[in-house]
Scaffold this active site. Structure first.
Site, PDB file in Angstrom:
ATOM      1  N   HIS A 299       0.857  -1.186   0.000  1.00  0.00           N
ATOM      2  CA  HIS A 299       0.000   0.000   0.000  1.00  0.00           C
ATOM      3  C   HIS A 299       0.886   1.226   0.000  1.00  0.00           C
ATOM      4  O   HIS A 299       1.935   1.231   0.652  1.00  0.00           O
ATOM      5  CB  HIS A 299      -0.912   0.004   1.234  1.00  0.00           C
ATOM      6  CG  HIS A 299      -2.067   0.924   1.095  1.00  0.00           C
ATOM      7  ND1 HIS A 299      -1.968   2.273   1.344  1.00  0.00           N
ATOM      8  CD2 HIS A 299      -3.346   0.695   0.717  1.00  0.00           C
ATOM      9  CE1 HIS A 299      -3.149   2.825   1.124  1.00  0.00           C
ATOM     10  NE2 HIS A 299      -4.004   1.902   0.735  1.00  0.00           N
TER      11      HIS A 299
ATOM     12  N   ASP B  21      -7.981  -5.288   0.185  1.00  0.00           N
ATOM     13  CA  ASP B  21      -8.521  -6.167  -0.844  1.00  0.00           C
ATOM     14  C   ASP B  21      -8.103  -7.621  -0.701  1.00  0.00           C
ATOM     15  O   ASP B  21      -8.577  -8.482  -1.435  1.00  0.00           O
ATOM     16  CB  ASP B  21      -8.105  -5.663  -2.233  1.00  0.00           C
ATOM     17  CG  ASP B  21      -8.939  -4.462  -2.637  1.00  0.00           C
ATOM     18  OD1 ASP B  21     -10.119  -4.436  -2.275  1.00  0.00           O
ATOM     19  OD2 ASP B  21      -8.397  -3.558  -3.297  1.00  0.00           O
TER      20      ASP B  21
HETATM   21  N1  ACO Z   1       4.212  -7.734  -4.656  1.00  0.00           N
HETATM   22  C1  ACO Z   1       5.552  -7.718  -4.801  1.00  0.00           C
HETATM   23  N2  ACO Z   1       6.311  -6.612  -4.649  1.00  0.00           N
HETATM   24  C2  ACO Z   1       5.687  -5.487  -4.323  1.00  0.00           C
HETATM   25  C3  ACO Z   1       4.285  -5.420  -4.154  1.00  0.00           C
HETATM   26  C4  ACO Z   1       3.547  -6.606  -4.328  1.00  0.00           C
HETATM   27  N3  ACO Z   1       2.222  -6.594  -4.181  1.00  0.00           N
HETATM   28  N4  ACO Z   1       3.934  -4.140  -3.855  1.00  0.00           N
HETATM   29  C5  ACO Z   1       5.063  -3.442  -3.819  1.00  0.00           C
HETATM   30  N5  ACO Z   1       6.141  -4.230  -4.117  1.00  0.00           N
HETATM   31  C6  ACO Z   1       7.558  -3.850  -4.123  1.00  0.00           C
HETATM   32  C7  ACO Z   1       7.905  -3.071  -5.388  1.00  0.00           C
HETATM   33  O1  ACO Z   1       8.342  -3.927  -6.420  1.00  0.00           O
HETATM   34  C8  ACO Z   1       8.990  -2.161  -4.865  1.00  0.00           C
HETATM   35  O2  ACO Z   1      10.150  -2.924  -4.757  1.00  0.00           O
HETATM   36  P1  ACO Z   1      11.606  -2.218  -5.017  1.00  0.00           P
HETATM   37  O3  ACO Z   1      11.739  -1.188  -3.928  1.00  0.00           O
HETATM   38  O4  ACO Z   1      12.589  -3.335  -4.919  1.00  0.00           O
HETATM   39  O5  ACO Z   1      11.536  -1.608  -6.383  1.00  0.00           O
HETATM   40  C9  ACO Z   1       8.542  -1.813  -3.445  1.00  0.00           C
HETATM   41  O6  ACO Z   1       7.749  -2.942  -3.042  1.00  0.00           O
HETATM   42  C10 ACO Z   1       7.711  -0.542  -3.345  1.00  0.00           C
HETATM   43  O7  ACO Z   1       6.621  -0.668  -4.239  1.00  0.00           O
HETATM   44  P2  ACO Z   1       6.004   0.534  -5.080  1.00  0.00           P
HETATM   45  O8  ACO Z   1       5.374  -0.011  -6.316  1.00  0.00           O
HETATM   46  O9  ACO Z   1       7.042   1.612  -5.250  1.00  0.00           O
HETATM   47  O10 ACO Z   1       4.914   1.069  -4.066  1.00  0.00           O
HETATM   48  P3  ACO Z   1       3.718   2.008  -4.439  1.00  0.00           P
HETATM   49  O11 ACO Z   1       3.417   2.734  -3.202  1.00  0.00           O
HETATM   50  O12 ACO Z   1       4.016   2.796  -5.669  1.00  0.00           O
HETATM   51  O13 ACO Z   1       2.544   0.987  -4.837  1.00  0.00           O
HETATM   52  C11 ACO Z   1       0.719  -0.510  -4.674  1.00  0.00           C
HETATM   53  C12 ACO Z   1       1.550   0.600  -3.979  1.00  0.00           C
HETATM   54  C13 ACO Z   1       0.296  -0.031  -6.081  1.00  0.00           C
HETATM   55  C14 ACO Z   1      -0.524  -0.786  -3.861  1.00  0.00           C
HETATM   56  C15 ACO Z   1       1.597  -1.766  -4.800  1.00  0.00           C
HETATM   57  O14 ACO Z   1       1.962  -2.219  -3.508  1.00  0.00           O
HETATM   58  C16 ACO Z   1       0.909  -2.892  -5.583  1.00  0.00           C
HETATM   59  O15 ACO Z   1       0.998  -2.913  -6.816  1.00  0.00           O
HETATM   60  N6  ACO Z   1       0.180  -3.823  -4.879  1.00  0.00           N
HETATM   61  C17 ACO Z   1      -0.569  -4.871  -5.549  1.00  0.00           C
HETATM   62  C18 ACO Z   1      -1.893  -4.310  -6.050  1.00  0.00           C
HETATM   63  C19 ACO Z   1      -2.868  -4.036  -4.923  1.00  0.00           C
HETATM   64  O16 ACO Z   1      -3.071  -4.845  -4.011  1.00  0.00           O
HETATM   65  N7  ACO Z   1      -3.542  -2.857  -5.001  1.00  0.00           N
HETATM   66  C20 ACO Z   1      -4.572  -2.465  -4.025  1.00  0.00           C
HETATM   67  C21 ACO Z   1      -4.063  -1.313  -3.202  1.00  0.00           C
HETATM   68  S1  ACO Z   1      -5.210  -0.935  -1.933  1.00  0.00           S
HETATM   69  C22 ACO Z   1      -6.393  -0.097  -2.706  1.00  0.00           C
HETATM   70  O17 ACO Z   1      -6.251   0.581  -3.676  1.00  0.00           O
HETATM   71  C23 ACO Z   1      -7.687  -0.200  -2.127  1.00  0.00           C
END
Ligand code: ACO
Length: 428
Positions: free
Chosen positions: A306, A363
């Site tokens: 998140h 979720d």
């Molecule tokens: N699985 C694996 N790795 C992940 C995940 C995941 N679900 N989420 C984040 N990471 C990793 C990224 O690859 C990144 O790694 P790095 O630092 O080595 O490059 C690090 O964690 C930070 O991730 P970001 O993408 O920079 O975080 P951001 O804040 O931009 O994204 C998000 C947040 C979009 C929710 C992301 O965690 C994700 O894609 N999750 C899966 C989709 C999801 O569950 N979305 C629902 C969100 S809640 C909502 O909207 C109600």
């Protein structure tokens, strides 16, 4: 605004004092709005990871400590003690309703539950496989053609807000009935919000369909848990569109579209699809955790991570509890719940997820709960949208009432070609 300032010194020698803002929960911000005027510089923050775009009295989140409060009330208390309509009233009007206020609000919702008969024809125009979120955003935007609205009169707002909250539920149920080739079931004034929705979804399916109070309670909880989450992608979309003085229907239509993406509201669908894949792949949880960690593989654990929470999402905790309760009470056995719990355990103990503070989000368990209610996968985000509606409306209202209202217009750093001349086509 505080007496404090932050000093910014640029490498060309310019120094500027910038005002410091402090919120009621002691969140601090440097107000950079005057920066360009006095220095020619803008601030750069790709994806708004550290940008406050407004002040707000609606929702407080402390992502580091897993805290979420609406108008000062902890989400745990609201989910435990309130109905969805009470929570909606709180978000929009700032206080929990008194008994007469709650009755008047509920009556207004009942009055507006039906959609115009002409709108029913719209449903028939969509192909049978149409995603209900696309139908919903189009239908909500279309509502403004049936109910033209004056923006800033309070009584018009009250009517429009109630109309949206009541009709969105009907539109959602009708889009499901249409997609399943089943006749529409009309809303009933004697049912509460969640019961009415379940009834419109399923009551035509069998002679002896009974609305199950366990499911009603669980659905009410889920709707409350989704009701607001401050400046997320869809709420920011609502505020952005509303800032141009677009009407509430158009602004909410934009919010629904923003929510439909798999990185936002579409994640619940993504979670169940991922769990089904893991199940079909012999329940090999470790393989999927490894894929999520592999930087050459675009796969991510859906329902994990998140932007704001760097701790367990408090909503996920409540939904996990609600899931266990429904499954116990109704003696349901869904292998996807076992896979989800195993996946959570493996991920939470894995260094990759620990280092990045990646926890289950709202979720992760909500899709499994929807399945227990018989709600099909492509309706998951629709339920999220029904729940989020009061939050969107509250933010639209708050920004409309801001005496310093201005259209939102971010800037950018241009990184393209510098000025050049057009070469005649034959010479290119
Ligand atoms: N699985 C694996 N790795 C992940 C995940 C995941 N679900 N989420 C984040 N990471 C990793 C990224 O690859 C990144 O790694 P790095 O630092 O080595 O490059 C690090 O964690 C930070 O991730 P970001 O993408 O920079 O975080 P951001 O804040 O931009 O994204 C998000 C947040 C979009 C929710 C992301 O965690 C994700 O894609 N999750 C899966 C989709 C999801 O569950 N979305 C629902 C969100 S809640 C909502 O909207 C109600």
């Amino acid at each position: 605004m505080t007496e404090r300032t932050a000093k910014l010194t640029l490498d060309d020698g310019q120094t500027i004092d910038l005002p410091v803002l402090e919120g009621t929960e002691h969140e601090k911000a440097v107000d950079v709005s005057s920066l360009r005027k006095s220095t020619g510089y803008i601030t750069y923050d790709d994806g708004f990871v550290n940008t406050g775009c407004c002040t707000s009295t609606i929702t407080y989140i402390d992502g580091e400590n897993g805290i979420l409060r609406h108008r000062g009330y902890p989400i745990e208390d609201l989910a435990e003690s309130c109905t969805f309509t009470e929570a909606a009233y709180l978000l929009i009007y700032g206080e929990l309703p008194t008994r007469p206020e709650a009755r008047a609000f509920t009556d207004r919702l009942s009055e507006h539950s039906d959609i115009h008969e002409d709108m029913k024809h719209f449903f028939t125009g969509y192909p049978s496989g149409a995603h209900p979120m696309s139908i919903m955003s189009a239908m909500v935007t279309s509502l403004s053609t049936f109910h033209p609205t004056v923006r800033d009169e309070d009584w018009t707002f009250d009517e429009t807000a109630a109309r949206l909250i009541a009709k969105v539920r009907t539109i959602a149920a009708f889009s499901y009935r249409k997609a399943s080739g089943k006749p529409y079931i009309y809303p009933r004034a004697d049912l509460n919000y969640a019961s009415n929705f379940l009834n419109m979804m399923f009551s035509g399916d069998g002679e002896d369909y009974e609305i199950n109070p366990v499911l009603v309670r669980a659905l009410t909880r889920v709707l409350i848990l989704h009701a607001d989450h401050e400046q997320n992608c869809s709420t920011s979309a609502v505020r952005l569109v509303g800032s141009s003085r677009a009407n509430l229907y158009a602004s909410i239509g934009a919010g629904i579209s923003a929510l439909s993406g798999p990185l936002h509201g579409g994640a619940a669908q993504g979670v169940v699809e991922m769990l089904l894949k893991i199940q079909a792949d012999g329940n090999d949880v470790d393989k999927y955790v490894a894929m999520a960690k592999d930087k050459d593989d675009p796969f991510r654990l859906m329902g994990f991570g998140h932007r704001v929470y760097k701790n367990y999402d408090p909503r996920a905790k409540i939904i996990k509890g609600a899931c266990d309760q429904v499954f116990d009470d109704l003696q349901i056995n869904d292998p996807l719940l076992d896979i989800a719990k195993k996946l959570e355990k493996v991920a939470l103990e894995d260094e990759y997820f620990v280092e990045r503070s990646l926890y289950p989000n709202v979720d992760f368990y909500s899709g499994i709960l929807y399945r227990s209610m018989g709600i099909p996968v492509n309706m998951f985000t629709v339920i999220f949208a029904i729940g989020r509606l009061p939050g969107w409306i509250a933010h639209w209202r708050e920004s409309s009432q801001d005496p310093e209202w201005k259209i939102w217009r971010p800037r950018q750093i241009y990184n393209g070609a510098v000025a050049r001349k057009i070469v005649p086509m034959d010479e290119r």
